[in-house]
Design a protein around this motif. Structure first.
Motif, PDB file in Angstrom:
ATOM      1  N   SER B  28     -24.201  28.267 -27.803  1.00 47.60           N
ATOM      2  CA  SER B  28     -23.943  28.600 -29.189  1.00 47.60           C
ATOM      3  C   SER B  28     -23.403  30.028 -29.268  1.00 47.60           C
ATOM      4  N   VAL B  29     -22.202  30.148 -29.876  1.00 46.14           N
ATOM      5  CA  VAL B  29     -21.562  31.458 -30.001  1.00 46.14           C
ATOM      6  C   VAL B  29     -21.364  31.741 -31.484  1.00 46.14           C
ATOM      7  N   ILE B  30     -21.711  32.912 -31.937  1.00 47.01           N
ATOM      8  CA  ILE B  30     -21.436  33.246 -33.341  1.00 47.01           C
ATOM      9  C   ILE B  30     -20.658  34.559 -33.411  1.00 47.01           C
ATOM     10  N   GLU B  31     -20.029  34.770 -34.572  1.00 44.90           N
ATOM     11  CA  GLU B  31     -19.307  36.021 -34.772  1.00 44.90           C
ATOM     12  C   GLU B  31     -19.933  36.751 -35.937  1.00 44.90           C
ATOM     13  N   LYS B  32     -20.161  38.054 -35.754  1.00 43.37           N
ATOM     14  CA  LYS B  32     -20.688  38.865 -36.850  1.00 43.37           C
ATOM     15  C   LYS B  32     -19.806  40.085 -36.987  1.00 43.37           C
ATOM     16  N   GLU B  33     -19.463  40.402 -38.214  1.00 43.28           N
ATOM     17  CA  GLU B  33     -18.595  41.551 -38.427  1.00 43.28           C
ATOM     18  C   GLU B  33     -19.377  42.852 -38.246  1.00 43.28           C
ATOM     19  N   VAL B  34     -18.750  43.788 -37.556  1.00 47.90           N
ATOM     20  CA  VAL B  34     -19.386  45.076 -37.287  1.00 47.90           C
ATOM     21  C   VAL B  34     -18.406  46.173 -37.677  1.00 47.90           C
ATOM     22  N   ASP B  35     -18.907  47.300 -38.205  1.00 50.78           N
ATOM     23  CA  ASP B  35     -18.027  48.413 -38.569  1.00 50.78           C
ATOM     24  C   ASP B  35     -17.260  48.917 -37.352  1.00 50.78           C
ATOM     25  N   PHE B  36     -15.986  49.182 -37.576  1.00 46.31           N
ATOM     26  CA  PHE B  36     -15.084  49.632 -36.516  1.00 46.31           C
ATOM     27  C   PHE B  36     -15.283  51.124 -36.278  1.00 46.31           C
ATOM     28  N   ALA B  86     -14.131  41.884 -29.106  1.00 46.34           N
ATOM     29  CA  ALA B  86     -14.686  41.298 -27.886  1.00 46.34           C
ATOM     30  C   ALA B  86     -16.042  41.909 -27.523  1.00 46.34           C
ATOM     31  N   LEU B  87     -16.117  43.227 -27.650  1.00 40.64           N
ATOM     32  CA  LEU B  87     -17.347  43.899 -27.206  1.00 40.64           C
ATOM     33  C   LEU B  87     -18.506  43.722 -28.161  1.00 40.64           C
ATOM     34  N   LEU B  88     -18.204  43.784 -29.475  1.00 40.14           N
ATOM     35  CA  LEU B  88     -19.282  43.931 -30.444  1.00 40.14           C
ATOM     36  C   LEU B  88     -19.447  42.777 -31.430  1.00 40.14           C
ATOM     37  N   GLU B  89     -18.395  41.993 -31.646  1.00 39.54           N
ATOM     38  CA  GLU B  89     -18.503  40.992 -32.713  1.00 39.54           C
ATOM     39  C   GLU B  89     -18.813  39.575 -32.223  1.00 39.54           C
ATOM     40  N   LEU B  90     -18.549  39.336 -30.942  1.00 37.26           N
ATOM     41  CA  LEU B  90     -18.871  38.024 -30.386  1.00 37.26           C
ATOM     42  C   LEU B  90     -20.302  38.037 -29.867  1.00 37.26           C
ATOM     43  N   HIS B  91     -21.075  37.059 -30.287  1.00 35.59           N
ATOM     44  CA  HIS B  91     -22.465  36.994 -29.834  1.00 35.59           C
ATOM     45  C   HIS B  91     -22.737  35.697 -29.117  1.00 35.59           C
ATOM     46  N   LEU B  92     -23.323  35.805 -27.956  1.00 35.84           N
ATOM     47  CA  LEU B  92     -23.852  34.615 -27.303  1.00 35.84           C
ATOM     48  C   LEU B  92     -25.266  34.434 -27.830  1.00 35.84           C
TER      49      LEU B  92
END
Lengths: 474, 122
Positions: B28-36, B86-92
């Protein structure tokens, strides 16, 4: 420029280091910062003079700090109101007039330390300032300029200070003040997810300040627990990362809305970059990874309220190298047993981690327990060739022991030669200074029953064991 | 677990020499928005193992990163944005990290990788 820095009268050992750390954070030149005491004052006084290069830096420090009540541009001081008048009158007009202009608004407040003044007495003092040519209008709610008369008497018995010889009165213009509103917002009693050793909000913010946590920095806590320290770092804008050996704490918490993540959500703070379960004794960092954290802040488990654990429980218990094998069919759900993790090892691993993983000039901020020894023998703190100890702040927890917040700065890059030097340093430290800290000892010293069971026949001398002077015991 | 974490971890079972990079088994992979935050990314860019990141991102279904480590990432805003994602918004969220040498699976549950070793692995 010299400023009058007035502190809250608490956590006395933490006050100057906080200002120094924040000065560095706001770009102050290290060599410029100086401290001076008012005449006849003792180091524990709430009044200090601090030399900083600009008003802006003073304002920023005050605003971000937890223990600075206010920073003031001092216009005058004296041991009486006559002396104060002379002193204010000799303060150059060029410094005064811009803040007295007709189109500005102002307010004068009276603050006291260790005494209280009635409203009439306050008014009398304000009215005595007629020799200052105020041209502006009074505005009590939102003035452009805030002036303060700060008064303290010669210490009487119980104002919490060592006897100070003389009465002192200061008059100054406020440059900045601390935002203590943070503290009620973040107080632990309104935090959803708590553990037995959650760090109280005030101390957590002080630790984050010592670590110079700020936007764009990555802060790591290897003993994250419920995240109470990282919450404060995140509040100051830092990216956070935490690890713990106890998976129930980091993964499960007390349910979907009561866990480490929810503690961040509660305050609208960005979530930690990562939470992971690992053993600090055997960290799974890839080889070649180094200088990635800007600060490491933690409260290591030192076995008084919570003891440390590390991998390899059964092996340690049996005292054999003979491998314990986990049966193939049980591997996926297996919960590895853990063994005790002594403070000596824990501190060694922490320094090693910090030496490798902190950027140059990165900060390691952690608590270290100290048994309070009546003989007053010097306490020796752990050392590492990569680090310079810049602040030592003691918080006394009981008559038996206190904890000391150590702030170390990485001054040497990590290398294999350094590692060898560190190993020798650690062995020496372990041999000579840490025997009492070995597993179990600290716990038993803190909790052993008092040996002062002699019968007190003289009730008078027994009556008042506490000194009136509280000093840093507050 | 975000890929910044993946990029820092390896398998540390006693005797394992090539425990990095861990292969990702994604359930399960989710995406969460994070401040740039470009400063943070520039700092991280210098520390990242690029190839491992590209591969890891691909296993989570994101293949916008260039194959070779870009020389001037610090100035290239669009690249920083990709790096950020890639580093911060993709969550495994659920899955596992698998040791390339021994095949040991480190489970990732509710976003938390469990890197603790069994008694016979330390």
């Amino acid at each position: 420029m010299w400023f009058l820095c007035v502190f809250y009268h608490r956590l006395l050992d933490f006050r100057k280091p906080e200002v120094e750390a924040l000065a560095e954070l706001f770009g102050e030149d290290e060599s410029l910062l100086q401290w001076r005491l008012p005449e006849h004052h003792h180091n524990d006084t709430p009044f200090h003079f601090v030399h900083l290069s600009s008003e802006e830096i003073a304002r920023n420090i005050a605003k971000r700090s937890i223990l600075v009540k206010g920073m003031y541009e001092l216009w005058g001081q004296g041991s009486s109101y006559e002396e104060l008048k002379d002193s204010i009158q000799t303060f150059p007009d060029s410094r005064k007039l811009p803040f007295l202009a007709p189109d500005s608004t102002f307010r004068i407040s009276v603050e006291t330390f260790g005494k209280a003044l009635t409203f009439d007495e306050q008014r009398e003092r304000i009215n005595s300032l007629t020799y200052i040519p105020f041209q502006g209008k009074v505005n009590l709610k939102k003035p452009d300029h805030k002036f303060f008369i700060i008064e303290m008497d010669e210490s009487e018995e119980n104002n919490g200070l060592q006897p100070i010889l003389q009465r002192r009165i200061f008059f100054g213009r406020e440059v900045g003040f601390a935002d203590r509103k943070l503290l009620p917002t973040f107080q632990l009693k309104s935090r959803t997810y708590l553990g037995p050793t959650a760090m109280d909000a005030e101390m957590a913010f002080l630790m984050a300040n010592q670590a110079k946590a700020t936007s764009g920095k990555l802060v790591y806590d290897p003993f994250v627990g419920t995240g109470s320290i990282l919450v404060s770092a995140a509040r100051f804008g830092a990216m956070t990362m935490g690890a713990d050996i106890d998976i129930r704490v980091v993964r499960d918490g007390r349910g979907p809305d009561c866990n480490v993540w929810s503690n961040f959500k509660q305050y609208g703070l960005p979530m930690p970059v990562a939470l992971l379960r690992m053993d600090n004794n055997l960290p799974p960092w890839r080889s070649g990874l180094k200088e990635i954290f800007d600060a490491i802040i933690c409260d290591p488990p030192y076995g008084v309220r919570a003891g440390g654990r590390k991998s390899g429980g059964r092996k340690i218990l049996r005292g054999t190298v003979d491998p314990y094998t986990v049966p193939e069919d049980k591997r996926s759900d297996h919960i590895p047993s853990t063994g005790a993790y002594s403070l000596v090892e824990c501190v060694h691993d922490l320094l090693h981690l910090a030496a490798r993983m902190l950027v140059m000039k990165g900060r390691l901020v952690f608590f270290f327990p100290v048994l309070r020894d009546e003989n007053g023998s010097e306490v020796k703190f752990p050392e590492h060739p990569c680090f310079k100890l810049v602040a030592v702040s003691e918080q006394i927890l009981s008559s038996r022991y206190s904890r000391v917040l150590l702030t170390m700065v990485k001054v040497e890059p990590y290398s294999e030669e350094v590692e060898e030097a560190a190993r020798l340093m650690h062995l020496e430290f372990r041999e000579n200074h840490l025997k009492w800290l070995e597993e179990g000892n600290i716990h038993s010293s803190v909790f052993k029953p008092s040996d002062s069971c002699q019968v007190h026949t003289d009730t008078k001398s027994f009556k008042d064991p506490k000194p009136k002077y509280r000093g840093k015991y507050v | 677990m975000r890929l910044i974490t993946h990029n820092m971890l390896s398998c540390n079972i006693k005797g394992v020499a090539n425990g990095f990079p861990l292969k990702i088994e994604a359930e399960s992979v989710i995406e969460k928005e994070v401040d740039f935050n470009p400063d943070f990314l520039r700092h991280m860019f210098a520390k990242i193992e690029w190839k491992a990141l590209v591969e890891a991102a691909r296993s989570l279904g994101y293949s916008e990163l260039p194959e070779d480590s870009p020389a001037a990432a610090a100035e290239d805003e669009s690249l920083l944005k990709k790096l950020h994602h890639a580093l911060l918004e993709l969550h495994l969220e659920e899955g596992a990290l698998v040791c390339p040498e021994t095949g040991r699976r480190f489970p990732v549950t509710r976003g938390i990788p469990n890197m603790l070793l069994h008694e016979d692995e330390v």
